[in-house]
Structure formats: C-alpha cells, structure tokens
Design an enzyme around this catalytic site. Sequence first.
Site, PDB file in Angstrom:
ATOM      1  N   TRP A  62       1.074  -0.928   0.313  1.00  0.00           N
ATOM      2  CA  TRP A  62      -0.405  -0.141  -0.468  1.00  0.00           C
ATOM      3  C   TRP A  62       0.944   1.234  -0.328  1.00  0.00           C
ATOM      4  O   TRP A  62       0.437   1.922  -0.210  1.00  0.00           O
ATOM      5  CB  TRP A  62      -1.021  -0.324   1.039  1.00  0.00           C
ATOM      6  CG  TRP A  62      -1.683  -0.805   0.961  1.00  0.00           C
ATOM      7  CD1 TRP A  62      -2.305  -1.860   0.339  1.00  0.00           C
ATOM      8  CD2 TRP A  62      -3.261  -1.285   2.404  1.00  0.00           C
ATOM      9  NE1 TRP A  62      -3.292  -2.861   0.961  1.00  0.00           N
ATOM     10  CE2 TRP A  62      -3.474  -2.497   1.792  1.00  0.00           C
ATOM     11  CE3 TRP A  62      -3.531  -0.932   3.359  1.00  0.00           C
ATOM     12  CZ2 TRP A  62      -4.346  -3.007   2.848  1.00  0.00           C
ATOM     13  CZ3 TRP A  62      -3.934  -1.541   4.143  1.00  0.00           C
ATOM     14  CH2 TRP A  62      -5.168  -2.260   3.505  1.00  0.00           C
ATOM     15  N   HIS A 115      12.934  -2.251  -1.215  1.00  0.00           N
ATOM     16  CA  HIS A 115      11.735  -1.898  -2.555  1.00  0.00           C
ATOM     17  C   HIS A 115      12.728  -0.790  -3.009  1.00  0.00           C
ATOM     18  O   HIS A 115      13.516  -0.213  -2.622  1.00  0.00           O
ATOM     19  CB  HIS A 115      10.746  -1.365  -1.462  1.00  0.00           C
ATOM     20  CG  HIS A 115       9.558  -1.325  -3.319  1.00  0.00           C
ATOM     21  ND1 HIS A 115       9.840   0.322  -3.396  1.00  0.00           N
ATOM     22  CD2 HIS A 115       8.529  -1.680  -3.236  1.00  0.00           C
ATOM     23  CE1 HIS A 115       8.791   0.321  -4.426  1.00  0.00           C
ATOM     24  NE2 HIS A 115       8.509  -1.066  -4.461  1.00  0.00           N
ATOM     25  N   GLU A 149      11.180  -6.442  -9.919  1.00  0.00           N
ATOM     26  CA  GLU A 149      10.583  -5.204  -9.689  1.00  0.00           C
ATOM     27  C   GLU A 149      11.183  -4.428 -10.664  1.00  0.00           C
ATOM     28  O   GLU A 149      11.984  -3.686 -10.374  1.00  0.00           O
ATOM     29  CB  GLU A 149      10.116  -4.561  -8.481  1.00  0.00           C
ATOM     30  CG  GLU A 149       8.880  -5.658  -7.549  1.00  0.00           C
ATOM     31  CD  GLU A 149       8.519  -4.944  -6.803  1.00  0.00           C
ATOM     32  OE1 GLU A 149       6.745  -4.862  -6.651  1.00  0.00           O
ATOM     33  OE2 GLU A 149       9.077  -3.906  -6.558  1.00  0.00           O
ATOM     34  N   GLY A 206       1.537  -2.828  -6.225  1.00  0.00           N
ATOM     35  CA  GLY A 206       1.085  -1.710  -5.512  1.00  0.00           C
ATOM     36  C   GLY A 206       0.445  -0.847  -6.077  1.00  0.00           C
ATOM     37  O   GLY A 206      -1.114  -1.080  -5.132  1.00  0.00           O
ATOM     38  N   GLY A 207      -0.106   0.208  -6.733  1.00  0.00           N
ATOM     39  CA  GLY A 207      -1.441   0.769  -6.756  1.00  0.00           C
ATOM     40  C   GLY A 207      -2.907   0.344  -6.781  1.00  0.00           C
ATOM     41  O   GLY A 207      -3.748   0.737  -6.549  1.00  0.00           O
TER      42      GLY A 207
HETATM   43  P1  PGA Z   1       3.074  -0.480  -8.819  1.00  0.00           P
HETATM   44  O1  PGA Z   1       4.091  -0.514  -7.351  1.00  0.00           O
HETATM   45  O2  PGA Z   1       1.842  -2.104  -8.882  1.00  0.00           O
HETATM   46  O3  PGA Z   1       1.808  -0.054  -9.006  1.00  0.00           O
HETATM   47  O4  PGA Z   1       3.767  -0.110 -10.272  1.00  0.00           O
HETATM   48  C1  PGA Z   1       4.220  -1.689  -7.278  1.00  0.00           C
HETATM   49  C2  PGA Z   1       5.522  -2.070  -6.123  1.00  0.00           C
HETATM   50  O5  PGA Z   1       6.114  -0.287  -6.301  1.00  0.00           O
HETATM   51  O6  PGA Z   1       5.743  -2.647  -5.591  1.00  0.00           O
END
Ligand code: PGA
Length: 256
Positions: A10, A95, A167, A234-235
């Site tokens: 989040w 991250h 990522e 994330g989003g």
């Molecule tokens: P996102 O972020 O799904 O908004 O691209 C992923 C993350 O940073 O873990």
Amino acid sequence: MRKLVAAGNWKMNTDLKSAAALAEALAQKVQQESSIEVVLCPPFPYLTTVKEKISGSSIKLGAQNCYHEAEGAFTGETSVGMLQDTGCDWVILGHSERRHVMGETDEDINKKVVAALDKGLGVILCVGELLEERQADKTNDVLETQMKGGLQGISAEGLKNVIIAYEPVWAIGTGVTATTEEAESAHDFLRKWLSTNYNADAAESMQILYGGSVKPDNAADLMSQPNVDGALVGGASLKADSFGGIIDAAIQVSKG
Ligand code: PGA
C-alpha cells in the site's frame, strides 16, 4: 508446486478508515481460501487495525520496512520484534523506493534481511533494474549484484523464509508493465542464480513474484509464466475491486 502469492504494497497510502475498509473487504473476499497466499502490507500505523480486520481469514500481514537493530536510540525506526508484535509474518525489504528515494544500499538491506530472518520474520526481497540499466543491457548484472548483496550470509535454510520480487524500476507506478517475455526471462535468470549459488531444491521452491504495474487484466498472463509465482502490487492493491481481480487471476491460474 509453488503456491502463487498476491501481495499488496500500500506504500504511504490510505488513512485509518480506508485501510480498515479495504482490509475488511478483502478478508470477506478471501476468507479461508488456501490455494494462493494473500499478503497485505499497509503503512506502519495501520498494521494493528488491518490485522484485526483480516483475523479469521487466511490473509497474512506484512510491513514495508524495518530496522536491523533490536532496540535502542534509533529515533523513527521500527524493529523486527515490534513488527512481529503487531502480527506481521512478512516484511518487504529492498523496495526500489527505499533504494532510490531513501538511498538504501545492498549492505543496508542485507543487515535488515539478516535481522528479520534471525527472528523468523519472512522477507519479501525486491530486486530490479533502472530503465538506463536495462537499455545498457545490464539487467542481469544488476539482479546478480542485488541478490548477492541482499542475501549475503543467508543459508539455504534461511532462504526458505524468503520470497523474491522482481520489480523493474521503470515499470513501478508507470503503467508500463514488463512484457511476459521480459518478466519470464528475468525470473528465469533469478532462479538459475539461486540454483548456482544455493542449490536446485532451493531454486525450485523459491517463490519469485513480479511487480510493476500489475492490474487485473495483465495478472493472469504474467502469473501463467513458468517462473512467475505471483505479484507484488502497488497502485492496484489500493482498491478492493482491482486487488480482488488480481486475487481471482491468481486463483484461476493456480487451479489451472
Ligand atoms: P505498482 O507498484 O503496482 O504501483 O507499479 C509495485 C510496487 O512498487 O511494489
């Protein structure tokens, strides 16, 4: 067979009310579903509230960071033990926002990985290249450096409590997702790295998640790749509908 994971990061989003409502809606949806693993990683101040809302469901709680020291004069930091007190089973470490906004090095991240695993807190270790590194054909070099740096001193036994999240930084929060081929190729590289540097069993059982603009409509394709074992989101994890869609995709892929 590796269980697929849908983890929601989040970041610094939600407020107390919306965090509680989101956790409640997801707990309702997931209930005791056990074909996949669902992890929610809310901001620190909402961990306890989210834990209350997901109790009775199979959802697990994760934090977004920790500090490597157990206690003491470290103003503003949170220890592994404190996270475990709130009911966390997981912590996201390394991250890209911690690396590139807060300036954390592989050495900093490694200290946290060691501290977490020492106390039995599971680690979701994020690795990934910048756009210029991909363009310069350095993706695998970056992944190798981050894996080696982050996992320094961790045994094959310790690795059992680690999930890797690939990522690519250029795909995070940008709406640009890696193609399934790009994701699969990086995941395949990571699994081979694990096999060479640990052993075939460790590599085979390691869950490697993809993260970077995962949405309900691309989740199933990504998770169907042989070496992609779920998503760090994330989003799209901030709305019960969209994260619910990703959970559904994971369940569907895991049931074949
Ligand atoms: P996102 O972020 O799904 O908004 O691209 C992923 C993350 O940073 O873990």
